[in-house]
Design an enzyme around this catalytic site. Structure first.
Site, mmCIF file in Angstrom:
data_model
loop_
_atom_site.group_PDB
_atom_site.id
_atom_site.type_symbol
_atom_site.label_atom_id
_atom_site.label_comp_id
_atom_site.label_asym_id
_atom_site.label_seq_id
_atom_site.Cartn_x
_atom_site.Cartn_y
_atom_site.Cartn_z
ATOM 1 C CG MET A 1 -5.824 5.771 -5.922
ATOM 2 S SD MET A 1 -4.280 6.883 -5.535
ATOM 3 C CE MET A 1 -3.031 6.096 -5.163
ATOM 4 C CB SER B 1 -12.060 5.700 -4.205
ATOM 5 O OG SER B 1 -11.675 5.913 -5.847
ATOM 6 C CE1 TYR C 1 -3.179 -1.698 -0.209
ATOM 7 C CE2 TYR C 1 -4.441 -4.259 0.753
ATOM 8 C CZ TYR C 1 -4.329 -2.710 -0.014
ATOM 9 O OH TYR C 1 -4.922 -3.053 -1.377
ATOM 10 N N GLY D 1 0.490 -1.152 0.170
ATOM 11 C CA GLY D 1 -0.208 0.221 0.422
ATOM 12 C C GLY D 1 1.242 1.198 0.123
ATOM 13 C CB SER E 1 0.300 -7.019 -4.292
ATOM 14 O OG SER E 1 0.246 -6.196 -5.433
ATOM 15 C CG HIS F 1 10.153 -0.413 -1.037
ATOM 16 N ND1 HIS F 1 9.442 -0.425 -0.201
ATOM 17 C CD2 HIS F 1 9.916 -0.781 -1.980
ATOM 18 C CE1 HIS F 1 7.548 -0.656 -1.334
ATOM 19 N NE2 HIS F 1 8.965 -0.448 -2.496
#
Length: 584
Positions: free
Chosen positions: A262, A258, A223, A79, A170, A140
């Site tokens: 996005m 939303s 998330y 996210g 993902s 990250h």
């Protein structure tokens, strides 16, 4: 390979060969104890990263932190983008218009991206350093690899956790799309759990920040919580950042964030090239990664001796010249030219390189109820080396390409095909190409001209570098089957250009025919001609709304983009002087 702050140990190739990473990867260890507590023994803690990251490792470690910075730190696919957009808007007084105009990667740089993807068009560390405060920076990296000043200057850090089962799935899809992974889902999941994928292992990354969750400069969320109650998370982050939000602003922000909004927001959804880029040959021509897989087919395409090719750098008058060529070679059949799209009469050889499968899927979904549009989407996504080969022998083929001469199929020169090459003032080319990159969803550029010029100058946009492209054409200009034209000459005396082109194509024109063709090619008429003005691209949704059209002004000279930016004009003139090349 030793570093002052870190050292690296190569991951055995047999452990990661299924990931199709081109540079190999290493375990990165800290060479000294981190200044904050971490989970486990710091001597054995590592992070797996591509070897290309090692070129920027020390720069990341010594990156200058500001106390007013805000950092979004997550493991991958947790996210991050969602949180970046939310946080940027909170920090910038809910300026939704600016958020739509400027790509999120510019507003909130991914600090270490230059290490993971060396060919990214700009230096992400330098970009982050130059941002105005308060900076919003994404990373990250695990605790031990983040810039050392984070733990002394203590900027705000927002950490987002996600169920690792969902994050892994993902990341699997991300790895397929961005890296070209072709293995099974099962193999990828095992590699993920074993910590062999970039930025892993997962759990130590999360647990370090979990144990810091009570620190006043750390906000830990998930998330899942964002999905369940986004407005509550927004309020909490506003409180953490000491920012106010009204009920109206909250409603707007929830709507803006939303999933549907996005997904359709080009400033956030990375809707242009999704698999990275490659630089080809000694001149380092810049192409989507897809070229790497199809180069052989394009190179081995079998030309025919009666083919007519127009080979130009983009935005050099290509479309105008295509229509001119086709009509001269087809006895000025204006009715046929108006009834059949130029994209069908004169196919663009390599355009399918830019139709990423995700873009195509989205276009198909958006045009599901229009059979004609679906047919056209299939047409423009089929590689030219396939569709053109299916044209029956005896029917003359007209082919558009922006490939430089060194990347043309060798058979084009061997068969002595007619080749028309058009040059244009590169300053005008850059302006027109900038607008085209903003117009096409397949390109997806949302930045300003100043940033675009820096890419153009450095050869970091498809078909660049510009002067290498031109030099290759000039080196072939002596050949009897090659005709060099100049866009500015076409503007000055179109009649003379048409006459020259007709002679080159061994075609005769009457005085009346010449006058009719000049009228047909008049820029006002041309812009209104739905067979050439990109109307079909607009119909399927490949063009962004609110941008300059495919056929623009058709002019030359000093343009607004330079008069509004004297420094850019100065850079452009200096760049031209360094090239020392006459276009014709």
């Amino acid at each position: 390979m030793p570093f002052s702050s870190y050292f690296a140990a190569n991951v055995p190739y047999e452990q990661v060969e299924k990931l199709t990473t081109s540079t190999g990867c290493s375990y990165i260890y800290s060479s000294s104890q981190p200044s904050v507590p971490i989970v486990g023994d710091w001597r054995t803690r590592y992070c797996t990263l591509d070897n290309s990251f090692q070129d920027v490792l020390e720069r990341v470690h010594s990156f200058e932190i500001r106390k007013e910075d805000v950092w979004i730190v997550t493991s991958t696919k947790c996210g991050t983008t969602w949180t970046q957009e939310m946080t940027w808007l909170i920090l910038n007084n809910y300026d939704f218009e600016k958020a739509k105009e400027i790509d999120l990667t510019i507003r909130s740089p991914f600090l270490e991206f230059n290490g993971v993807v060396p060919n990214v068009p700009h230096d992400t560390i330098d970009a982050a350093d130059k941002l105005d405060s308060p900076r919003l920076i994404k990373s990250h990296l695990p605790v031990m690899l983040l810039p050392k000043q984070i733990w002394t200057k203590k900027p705000k850090i927002i950490y987002v956790f996600r169920n690792p089962k969902d994050a892994a799935i993902s990341y699997y899809h991300h790895w397929r799309g961005m890296v070209g992974y072709t293995g099974t889902k099962e193999d990828f999941m095992q590699l993920y759990m074993d910590g062999y994928v970039n930025f892993n292992p997962f759990w130590p990354h999360v647990l370090d920040f979990w144990q810091m969750r009570h620190e006043p400069n750390v906000f830990f969320t998930s998330y899942e919580r964002m999905k369940k109650n986004l407005s509550s998370v927004i309020k909490d982050i506003c409180h953490f950042l000491e920012k106010d939000i009204t009920e109206k602003e909250l409603t707007q922000l929830v709507d803006h964030l939303s999933f549907d909004k996005m997904k359709d927001n080009p400033a956030c959804n990375h809707s242009s090239e999704k698999t990275g880029f490659v630089q080809v040959g000694p001149e380092k021509y810049f192409f989507p990664n897809k070229y790497k897989n199809e180069a052989k087919e394009y190179y081995n395409f079998e030309a025919r001796s009666d083919d007519v090719w127009i080979a130009t750098f983009p935005r050099s008058g290509t479309t105008w010249t295509q229509e001119m060529i086709w009509l001269i070679a087809n006895n000025l059949d204006f009715d046929a030219a108006k009834s059949q799209l130029l994209t069908e009469r004169f196919p663009f050889f390599e355009f399918p390189l830019f139709v990423h499968p995700e873009i195509k899927s989205k276009l198909i979904e958006e045009n599901a109820n229009d059979a004609d549009n679906l047919k056209f989407i299939e047409l423009i996504s089929r590689p030219g080396y396939q569709s053109l080969s299916e044209i029956e022998i005896g029917k003359r083929r007209f082919i558009k390409t922006h490939f430089p001469f060194s990347l043309l199929p060798p058979s084009v020169l061997e068969k002595k095909c007619k080749i028309i090459y058009v040059t244009r003032d590169p300053k005008d080319v850059a302006v027109s190409y900038y607008h085209l990159n903003r117009l096409y969803r397949t390109q997806g550029y949302v930045g300003d001209f100043s940033r675009y010029w820096s890419y153009f100058e450095r050869g970091l946009n498809p078909w660049l570098p510009y002067h290498s492209h031109i030099k290759e054409a000039l080196a072939h200009s002596h050949l009897p089957n090659v005709l060099m034209l100049k866009y500015e000459d076409m503007l000055k005396d179109l009649s003379a250009t048409i006459t020259k082109l007709a002679s080159f194509l061994d075609c005769n024109l009457t005085t009346e025919g010449l006058e009719n063709l000049i009228n047909h090619l008049n820029i006002t008429n041309f812009r209104k001609n739905s067979a050439v003005n990109g109307h079909e691209m607009e119909a399927i949704g490949i063009l962004n709304k609110g941008e300059a059209g495919f056929v623009r002004t058709g002019g030359s000279g000093v343009q607004k983009e330079y008069t509004d930016n004297p420094e850019i004009l100065k850079k452009a003139n200096n760049w031209l002087e360094r090239q020392q090349i006459d276009l014709i």
